[in-house]
Enzyme design. Structure first.
Site, mmCIF file in Angstrom:
data_model
loop_
_atom_site.group_PDB
_atom_site.id
_atom_site.type_symbol
_atom_site.label_atom_id
_atom_site.label_comp_id
_atom_site.label_asym_id
_atom_site.label_seq_id
_atom_site.Cartn_x
_atom_site.Cartn_y
_atom_site.Cartn_z
ATOM 1 N N HIS A 289 0.820 -1.274 0.043
ATOM 2 C CA HIS A 289 -0.032 0.099 0.063
ATOM 3 C C HIS A 289 0.805 1.096 0.079
ATOM 4 C CE1 HIS A 289 -2.861 -2.674 2.284
ATOM 5 N NE2 HIS A 289 -3.447 -2.888 1.122
ATOM 6 N N TYR A 457 3.965 0.551 4.707
ATOM 7 C CA TYR A 457 4.842 -0.200 5.420
ATOM 8 C C TYR A 457 4.065 -1.677 5.239
ATOM 9 C CZ TYR A 457 5.611 4.338 7.344
ATOM 10 O OH TYR A 457 5.817 5.649 7.871
ATOM 11 N N HIS A 458 3.468 -2.172 4.173
ATOM 12 C CA HIS A 458 2.694 -3.368 4.165
ATOM 13 C C HIS A 458 3.084 -4.279 2.897
ATOM 14 C CE1 HIS A 458 -0.713 -1.048 6.075
ATOM 15 N NE2 HIS A 458 0.088 -1.181 6.798
ATOM 16 N N PRO A 459 4.277 -4.382 2.934
ATOM 17 C CA PRO A 459 4.654 -5.384 1.855
ATOM 18 C C PRO A 459 4.281 -6.925 2.047
ATOM 19 C CG PRO A 459 6.581 -4.987 3.047
ATOM 20 C CD PRO A 459 5.389 -4.084 3.676
#
Length: 525
Positions: A289, A457-459
């Protein structure tokens, strides 16, 4: 020799270690490249930004991003017990029912919404109580904000004035709308998976936690993963597993470790002198995101001045106050165009300036909010830079490289500008700090977006169910090797990913336990 060796004591690894050692006959080694989670900045919620680029941060970055004017985007990743649950904004969001049902439709059997809901509830101790959607008594404490900054309430009210519905529970029957986020906290302090799952069981004789232990490669005995080679405080050692090696190092480093060990794309690994053990699309399908935060100068007591002796005492004695803020106190989910079956855009609102990818100083009182693309169509990849495990991988997210993603972000920014002009925010906002003018053209807005967009921060999805692992999270083509972290998601969920990763680990623990007893049951039969 251990039964299980878990690589990474993060959001998933701590859960796995706690659940697998419930059986006193099972010996588990939990490996963490970083150190203990002892720093004050870890546990004081409002201080998490002080960890950025410090000793507890892997401090990664992307390759030049074509959708962001070839900027390199900063990617903070926690290097400590608790992993990113020790450095995140503590927002408790599960995603949308449609996300998990899509996984099941893609072939991830057992991962539909009705399959995973019991594991969300199992993990949860929600102060709202037990109901159809929520659980109590689990390790993870889920609480209302203890900060209650007035600008967050004004933001929610302004969103309502702009025509958006309010939603008191994004994890209930409906995700759409605006409201305050629940947080993973306890008594106003961070409730990481290290605090809530790992520390309570550290005394178990069958659990060994090894910090400062960087995984270098997976060891094999034939086609079976038999252990992990580690650099433990400068000494290379081997840690062996009789049953399984479980990678829980996250969406950047789990694929890196697989590729270093010969599991990855056959057209890439030989370029680094690595013999291909199994040809799999490891590192591909990277999703994340991204968000475009807008910052306004404001006339109110923002978090800029939160660190006072009075507020420290308030946090220590009553578990509340400005220092208990998770920064992203409020937000919402919207659909930016008709025909969508679920939201494609998520807002976060922070009662403080949050600019220059969270690295800019709070030089005056302000407020930040803006949209993020939560169902991105852009795809990236994690690839090796060198054959050395000490070198960070190449990360290319390709943020906003599709027309659909740019259209979502542009529409979201316009919604954000509408919210900023509502009466509820007029007592707070005094002018633009780093935000477009209300009458900005689409061209000007897209230019602003390319300048300001950052990760949320959502890999995810670099070792996804289907191409790389099966629905039981076992790596295709090898024995005794599993991946349990955000990288196994077939597609990214709509929302913050910490709660889903905890759910994945809860479910994985049951799968691992079941697989361990299956051979014995078969033999007995």
């Amino acid at each position: 020799m251990y039964d299980y060796v878990i690589v990474g004591a993060g959001s998933a690894g701590c859960v796995l270690a706690a659940r697998l050692t419930e059986d006193p006959e099972v010996k588990v080694a939990l490996l963490e490249a970083g150190g203990p989670d002892t720093d004050d900045e870890i546990h004081i919620p409002a201080a998490f930004g002080a960890l950025f680029k410090g000793r507890r941060d892997w401090d990664m970055s992307t390759e030049p991003e074509p959708g962001l004017k070839n900027r390199r985007a900063y990617l903070p990743r926690a290097k400590m017990l608790g992993g990113c649950s020790s450095m995140n904004a503590m927002v408790y969001i599960r995603g949308n029912r449609a996300d998990y049902d899509e996984w099941a439709e893609m072939g991830a059997e057992g991962w539909g919404y009705d399959d995973v809901l019991p594991y969300f509830k199992k993990s949860e101790d929600n102060e709202r109580g037990d109901d159809q959607f929520h659980g109590t008594g689990g390790p993870l404490t889920v609480k209302e904000s203890r900060s209650m900054n007035p600008v967050a309430d004004a933001f929610v009210e302004a969103a309502a004035q702009a025509g958006h519905e309010k939603n008191p529970d994004f994890n209930g029957a409906r995700q759409e709308g605006f409201g305050r986020y629940q947080t993973t906290q306890e008594n106003g302090m961070r409730a990481s998976t290290s605090v809530r799952y790992l520390h309570p069981v550290m005394g178990r004789e069958n659990l060994t936690v090894i910090t400062e232990a960087m995984a270098l490669r997976i060891l094999f005995d034939g086609d079976r993963a038999s252990g992990v080679e580690i650099d433990h405080a400068g000494t290379v050692e081997e840690v062996h597993a009789s049953r399984e090696v479980i990678l829980a190092a996250g969406a950047y480093q789990s694929p890196q470790l697989l590729m270093l060990s010969g599991i990855g794309p056959a057209d890439q690994l030989p370029l680094f002198g690595i013999e291909v053990r199994q040809d799999l699309p490891v590192g591909q399908n990277l999703q994340d995101h991204c968000m475009t935060l807008m910052n306004w100068s404001a006339d109110y007591e923002s978090l800029m001045t939160a660190l006072t002796p009075e507020n420290v005492e308030l946090l220590q004695t009553e578990g509340r106050g400005p220092l208990s803020s998770n920064i992203a106190e409020a937000g919402g989910f919207i659909r930016t165009r008709p025909g969508l079956d679920a939201p494609d855009c998520q807002f976060h609102c922070a009662p403080v300036l949050f600019w220059q990818e969270g690295l800019g100083p709070a030089v005056e009182h302000g407020v930040a909010f803006g949209p993020g693309v939560v169902k991105p169509t852009s795809r990236g990849a994690v690839t090796l830079r060198t054959p050395s495990p000490y070198v960070k991988p190449r990360i290319q997210h390709n943020y906003l490289t599709t027309e659909e993603d740019r259209a979502t972000m542009l529409a979201g920014v316009k919604v954000g500008l509408q919210i900023a002009q509502q009466d509820a925010l007029k007592p707070f906002i005094t002018g633009e700090f780093a935000a477009p003018k209300p009458d900005a053209t689409d061209e000007e807005l897209l230019d602003f977006i390319a300048d300001q967009t950052m990760t949320i921060y959502h890999p995810t999805s670099t070792c996804s169910i289907g191409p790389v692992v099966d629905p039981r999270l076992k790596v295709h083509g090898v024995e005794g090797l599993r991946v349990v972290d955000a990288s196994v998601m077939p597609t990214i969920v709509r929302g913050n990913t910490n709660a889903p990763v905890i759910m994945i680990a809860e479910k994985a623990a049951d799968l691992i336990k079941a697989d361990a007893t299956a051979p014995a049951a078969t033999a007995a039969a």
